[in-house]
Design a protein around this motif. Sequence first.
Motif, mmCIF file in Angstrom:
data_model
loop_
_atom_site.group_PDB
_atom_site.id
_atom_site.type_symbol
_atom_site.label_atom_id
_atom_site.label_comp_id
_atom_site.label_asym_id
_atom_site.label_seq_id
_atom_site.Cartn_x
_atom_site.Cartn_y
_atom_site.Cartn_z
ATOM 1 N N THR A 1 35.903 33.406 38.208
ATOM 2 C CA THR A 1 36.798 33.124 37.021
ATOM 3 C C THR A 1 35.864 32.730 35.828
ATOM 4 O OG1 THR A 1 38.344 31.844 38.681
ATOM 5 C CG2 THR A 1 38.485 31.427 36.234
ATOM 6 N N ARG B 1 40.518 37.585 36.288
ATOM 7 C CA ARG B 1 41.771 36.935 36.343
ATOM 8 C C ARG B 1 42.013 36.511 37.667
ATOM 9 N NH1 ARG B 1 42.858 41.702 33.838
ATOM 10 N NH2 ARG B 1 44.078 42.408 35.478
ATOM 11 N N ALA B 2 43.002 35.817 37.948
ATOM 12 C CA ALA B 2 43.434 35.022 39.120
ATOM 13 C C ALA B 2 43.663 36.154 40.115
ATOM 14 C CB ALA B 2 44.695 34.048 38.967
ATOM 15 N N GLU B 3 44.368 36.981 39.968
ATOM 16 C CA GLU B 3 44.784 38.269 40.798
ATOM 17 C C GLU B 3 43.510 38.962 41.327
ATOM 18 O OE1 GLU B 3 46.218 39.765 36.857
ATOM 19 O OE2 GLU B 3 46.221 37.807 37.870
ATOM 20 N N GLN B 4 42.748 39.376 40.329
ATOM 21 C CA GLN B 4 41.311 39.999 40.528
ATOM 22 C C GLN B 4 40.635 39.159 41.392
ATOM 23 O OE1 GLN B 4 40.326 40.472 36.443
ATOM 24 N NE2 GLN B 4 40.453 42.884 36.680
ATOM 25 N N ASN C 1 41.410 37.124 43.685
ATOM 26 C CA ASN C 1 42.064 36.937 45.048
ATOM 27 C C ASN C 1 41.922 38.443 45.654
ATOM 28 O OD1 ASN C 1 43.928 36.060 46.930
ATOM 29 N ND2 ASN C 1 45.005 37.811 46.542
ATOM 30 N N THR C 2 41.787 39.424 44.999
ATOM 31 C CA THR C 2 41.382 40.848 45.557
ATOM 32 C C THR C 2 40.194 40.663 45.988
ATOM 33 O OG1 THR C 2 43.137 41.804 44.096
ATOM 34 C CG2 THR C 2 41.338 43.276 45.104
#
Length: 302
Positions: A133, A138-141, A143-144
Amino acid sequence: MANPVLTLTEFDQQRSKALHDEIQLALAIADEPVLRSLLVETTPIIAPPHRIGSITAEIGVPLLSADSSIDGILRFEAIHCVLANTQPEEAPAPTAFSSHHRMRDYSQLTRCHSELYTLAQDVPLSQAIALLTHAGFRAEQVNTILHLPNDAWHKSWWYTLDAAGYLTVPFQRFIRTRQYADGAFTIQYKDYYAEERPLCFKSKDQRVPVAIKSEFQGFRETLEKINQARAQLGAHQAILICDTLSGLEAQGFIRQGVSLYTTTSLRLPVRVNCALCASLGCPMNGRKDSPVITCARFSLEG
């Protein structure tokens, strides 16, 4: 017995020591914007504002090579590259400041590659999330990246920054993760670039010694203490907080890699009396029972 009388020289020395202590205390309690001003409002500046991340300060750090201490050390995050806001399959155009600004064959931007680096080794999930972060994902990145299969890589485009802080040639970064049974993560990356390998993942920690010059301290004595601190820290830059300097002294310090900063910018705020303050827009204005002790808006003039 009569009270001892201070000579003019002794009085000036005590006043100089009091000012030194006041500035050092102001440095100790300074918030990040004030510490940032020490890096960007010096002559010459230590680093451009957009190349500075987090900042902390240490006060009164002992020097190993002498029976003395340096007044302070600034630790700051020097940003060297930034994440580009583009899709992995779409290379961003080189900027106008890049020597590759006419290049259209993006394969040339990734013709060299680095070895595999380990960004984090066996870190908990919270630390892995914070690390990615902070890098700009970003948060979705995030997570991926943290849930990639073992044979998969996450691809992203980045820009390096030149000495002036301008975006230069884009490069591509491949990131992979390994998750273990105990929930820990290892994050590794490899860079693909045109010519110059990126210096780091995002930033490097820098340490800059800070000295406060008294009017009774000569040029040689001041520079000797600064050089001792620079040698101990492995630092090239330094900051000298000073009240007044001759033109020759200022030129001498600057030529020796020392950046100058005025003492007036680091004085402690004065005690205030809201009943006397002329800042009419303040809700405490005119109140004799105000709990405010110090205030940046205090003024006796309307």
